[in-house]
Motif scaffolding. Structure first.
Motif, PDB file in Angstrom:
ATOM      1  N   GLN A 122       0.811  -1.222   0.000  1.00 21.00           N
ATOM      2  CA  GLN A 122       0.000   0.000   0.000  1.00 21.00           C
ATOM      3  C   GLN A 122       0.843   1.270   0.000  1.00 21.00           C
ATOM      4  N   THR A 123       2.136   1.144   0.333  1.00 21.71           N
ATOM      5  CA  THR A 123       2.976   2.328   0.461  1.00 21.71           C
ATOM      6  C   THR A 123       3.107   3.093  -0.845  1.00 21.71           C
ATOM      7  N   SER A 124       3.335   2.393  -1.948  1.00 21.41           N
ATOM      8  CA  SER A 124       3.496   3.106  -3.220  1.00 21.41           C
ATOM      9  C   SER A 124       2.208   3.860  -3.584  1.00 21.41           C
ATOM     10  N   GLY A 125       1.059   3.311  -3.251  1.00 19.50           N
ATOM     11  CA  GLY A 125      -0.204   4.005  -3.492  1.00 19.50           C
ATOM     12  C   GLY A 125      -0.325   5.261  -2.646  1.00 19.50           C
ATOM     13  N   PHE A 126       0.080   5.154  -1.395  1.00 22.80           N
ATOM     14  CA  PHE A 126       0.043   6.314  -0.498  1.00 22.80           C
ATOM     15  C   PHE A 126       0.962   7.418  -1.018  1.00 22.80           C
ATOM     16  N   ILE A 127       2.178   7.027  -1.439  1.00 22.69           N
ATOM     17  CA  ILE A 127       3.139   8.006  -1.971  1.00 22.69           C
ATOM     18  C   ILE A 127       2.586   8.622  -3.255  1.00 22.69           C
ATOM     19  N   ALA A 128       2.049   7.781  -4.138  1.00 26.39           N
ATOM     20  CA  ALA A 128       1.495   8.266  -5.416  1.00 26.39           C
ATOM     21  C   ALA A 128       0.393   9.287  -5.167  1.00 26.39           C
ATOM     22  N   ASP A 129      -0.513   8.975  -4.259  1.00 31.01           N
ATOM     23  CA  ASP A 129      -1.619   9.893  -3.962  1.00 31.01           C
ATOM     24  C   ASP A 129      -1.108  11.203  -3.368  1.00 31.01           C
ATOM     25  N   GLY A 130      -0.154  11.102  -2.451  1.00 24.25           N
ATOM     26  CA  GLY A 130       0.367  12.290  -1.784  1.00 24.25           C
ATOM     27  C   GLY A 130       1.135  13.218  -2.709  1.00 24.25           C
ATOM     28  N   LEU A 131       1.864  12.633  -3.657  1.00 23.18           N
ATOM     29  CA  LEU A 131       2.702  13.443  -4.552  1.00 23.18           C
ATOM     30  C   LEU A 131       2.076  13.650  -5.930  1.00 23.18           C
ATOM     31  N   LYS A 132       0.896  13.064  -6.138  1.00 22.76           N
ATOM     32  CA  LYS A 132       0.201  13.171  -7.431  1.00 22.76           C
ATOM     33  C   LYS A 132       1.071  12.645  -8.576  1.00 22.76           C
ATOM     34  N   ILE A 133       1.608  11.445  -8.348  1.00 25.33           N
ATOM     35  CA  ILE A 133       2.411  10.767  -9.359  1.00 25.33           C
ATOM     36  C   ILE A 133       1.854   9.362  -9.543  1.00 25.33           C
ATOM     37  N   SER A 134       2.307   8.675 -10.578  1.00 27.93           N
ATOM     38  CA  SER A 134       1.817   7.314 -10.819  1.00 27.93           C
ATOM     39  C   SER A 134       2.377   6.354  -9.761  1.00 27.93           C
ATOM     40  N   GLU A 136       3.855   3.615 -10.388  1.00 26.17           N
ATOM     41  CA  GLU A 136       5.175   3.167 -10.852  1.00 26.17           C
ATOM     42  C   GLU A 136       6.253   4.179 -10.468  1.00 26.17           C
ATOM     43  N   GLU A 137       5.958   5.466 -10.638  1.00 26.10           N
ATOM     44  CA  GLU A 137       6.911   6.516 -10.234  1.00 26.10           C
ATOM     45  C   GLU A 137       7.100   6.497  -8.718  1.00 26.10           C
ATOM     46  N   ALA A 138       6.003   6.304  -7.990  1.00 25.84           N
ATOM     47  CA  ALA A 138       6.082   6.245  -6.530  1.00 25.84           C
ATOM     48  C   ALA A 138       6.921   5.055  -6.081  1.00 25.84           C
ATOM     49  N   LYS A 139       6.749   3.936  -6.754  1.00 22.44           N
ATOM     50  CA  LYS A 139       7.522   2.737  -6.418  1.00 22.44           C
ATOM     51  C   LYS A 139       9.014   2.973  -6.647  1.00 22.44           C
ATOM     52  N   LYS A 140       9.361   3.626  -7.761  1.00 23.32           N
ATOM     53  CA  LYS A 140      10.770   3.923  -8.044  1.00 23.32           C
ATOM     54  C   LYS A 140      11.349   4.860  -6.983  1.00 23.32           C
ATOM     55  N   TYR A 176      16.348  12.564  -0.603  1.00 26.10           N
ATOM     56  CA  TYR A 176      14.929  12.537  -0.939  1.00 26.10           C
ATOM     57  C   TYR A 176      14.588  13.643  -1.930  1.00 26.10           C
ATOM     58  N   GLN A 177      15.090  14.851  -1.681  1.00 25.14           N
ATOM     59  CA  GLN A 177      14.789  15.977  -2.576  1.00 25.14           C
ATOM     60  C   GLN A 177      15.346  15.729  -3.980  1.00 25.14           C
ATOM     61  N   ILE A 178      16.526  15.150  -4.060  1.00 21.95           N
ATOM     62  CA  ILE A 178      17.127  14.837  -5.370  1.00 21.95           C
ATOM     63  C   ILE A 178      16.299  13.775  -6.095  1.00 21.95           C
ATOM     64  N   PHE A 179      15.935  12.707  -5.374  1.00 25.22           N
ATOM     65  CA  PHE A 179      15.135  11.648  -5.992  1.00 25.22           C
ATOM     66  C   PHE A 179      13.752  12.169  -6.394  1.00 25.22           C
ATOM     67  N   LEU A 180      13.172  13.008  -5.540  1.00 27.70           N
ATOM     68  CA  LEU A 180      11.850  13.566  -5.837  1.00 27.70           C
ATOM     69  C   LEU A 180      11.918  14.469  -7.065  1.00 27.70           C
ATOM     70  N   LYS A 181      12.953  15.308  -7.141  1.00 23.70           N
ATOM     71  CA  LYS A 181      13.118  16.194  -8.294  1.00 23.70           C
ATOM     72  C   LYS A 181      13.213  15.378  -9.579  1.00 23.70           C
ATOM     73  N   GLU A 182      13.998  14.304  -9.548  1.00 23.24           N
ATOM     74  CA  GLU A 182      14.132  13.435 -10.721  1.00 23.24           C
ATOM     75  C   GLU A 182      12.783  12.822 -11.090  1.00 23.24           C
ATOM     76  N   THR A 183      12.032  12.371 -10.088  1.00 22.11           N
ATOM     77  CA  THR A 183      10.719  11.767 -10.326  1.00 22.11           C
ATOM     78  C   THR A 183       9.766  12.769 -10.969  1.00 22.11           C
ATOM     79  N   LEU A 184       9.738  13.978 -10.431  1.00 21.69           N
ATOM     80  CA  LEU A 184       8.826  14.996 -10.959  1.00 21.69           C
ATOM     81  C   LEU A 184       9.241  15.445 -12.362  1.00 21.69           C
ATOM     82  N   GLU A 185      10.543  15.515 -12.624  1.00 28.26           N
ATOM     83  CA  GLU A 185      11.013  15.843 -13.975  1.00 28.26           C
ATOM     84  C   GLU A 185      10.635  14.744 -14.963  1.00 28.26           C
ATOM     85  N   ASN A 186      10.775  13.495 -14.543  1.00 31.53           N
ATOM     86  CA  ASN A 186      10.371  12.366 -15.404  1.00 31.53           C
ATOM     87  C   ASN A 186       8.872  12.423 -15.692  1.00 31.53           C
TER      88      ASN A 186
END
Length: 194
Positions: A122-134, A136-140, A176-186
């Motif tokens: 359920q964690t990837s779903g929680f992250i996806a919902d919180g950050l408004k990302i897919s 798959e992106e949340a899992k990465k 975390y900020q670096i990984f998040l920035k990469e995720t949002l750019e992707n």
């Protein structure tokens, strides 16, 4: 005075306490017997196979880790507080953290399989919902942080006199900020291509 009846649970709990305080390498029959206050004979009846006992101790350690993490996680900041909880575990319980990190993980031949075994689905779903990302992106993102936290936690519990918790948390936040920035750019690049 009646003889104390030694149970398997007593043996495992004594072995766990020894591993917790002194490390798994001190989980020896004589040390367990001394901890319980009995001769080695009852211990041998439960420990015909030390590998089996050590597997039980590792199982007990994993249970401890789950309880520790649950007690230290802030539900309003689940993602970040989970990472901090594992670093806190490395600080407060270095031998338990080592058991958690270094236990053999059977059936893992890829990072995806490691992720499936080590995380709550359920964690990837929680992250996806919180950050408004897919998902798959949340899992990465979560996998990146899992790997980073295991690495920095290992460094943290293996250094002396020790790195400050604040420095570790600051480094963890930077990662975390670096990984998040990469995720949002992707995500943004994917939306532009689609």
């Amino acid at each position: 005075m009646p003889k104390q009846r030694i149970t398997k649970e007593m043996v495992v709990e004594a072995a766990f306490e020894i591993a917790r305080n002194d490390g798994m390498e001190q989980v020896l029959v004589k040390n367990i017997a001394e901890k319980i206050g009995c001769s080695v004979q009852p211990i041998y009846s439960y420990c015909r196979n030390m590998d089996g006992l050590k597997a039980d101790v590792t199982g007990r350690a994993l249970e401890f880790v789950r309880e520790f993490a649950a007690a230290h996680i802030d539900p309003s900041d689940l993602f970040a507080s989970t990472g901090r909880a594992y670093v806190q575990l490395a600080k407060e319980e270095p031998n338990i953290f080592k058991l958690f990190i270094l236990h053999r993980r059977e059936g893992v031949s890829s990072l995806d399989e490691l992720y499936q075994k080590e995380t709550d689905p359920q964690t990837s779903g929680f992250i996806a919902d919180g950050l408004k990302i897919s998902r798959e992106e949340a899992k990465k993102l979560h996998l990146h942080m899992l790997i980073y936290t295991i690495g920095i936690g290992t460094i943290f519990c293996m250094t002396t006199p020790g790195i400050s918790t604040e420095e570790i948390f600051e480094q963890q936040e930077k990662a975390y900020q670096i990984f998040l920035k990469e995720t949002l750019e992707n995500k943004r690049n994917g939306n532009q291509q689609g």
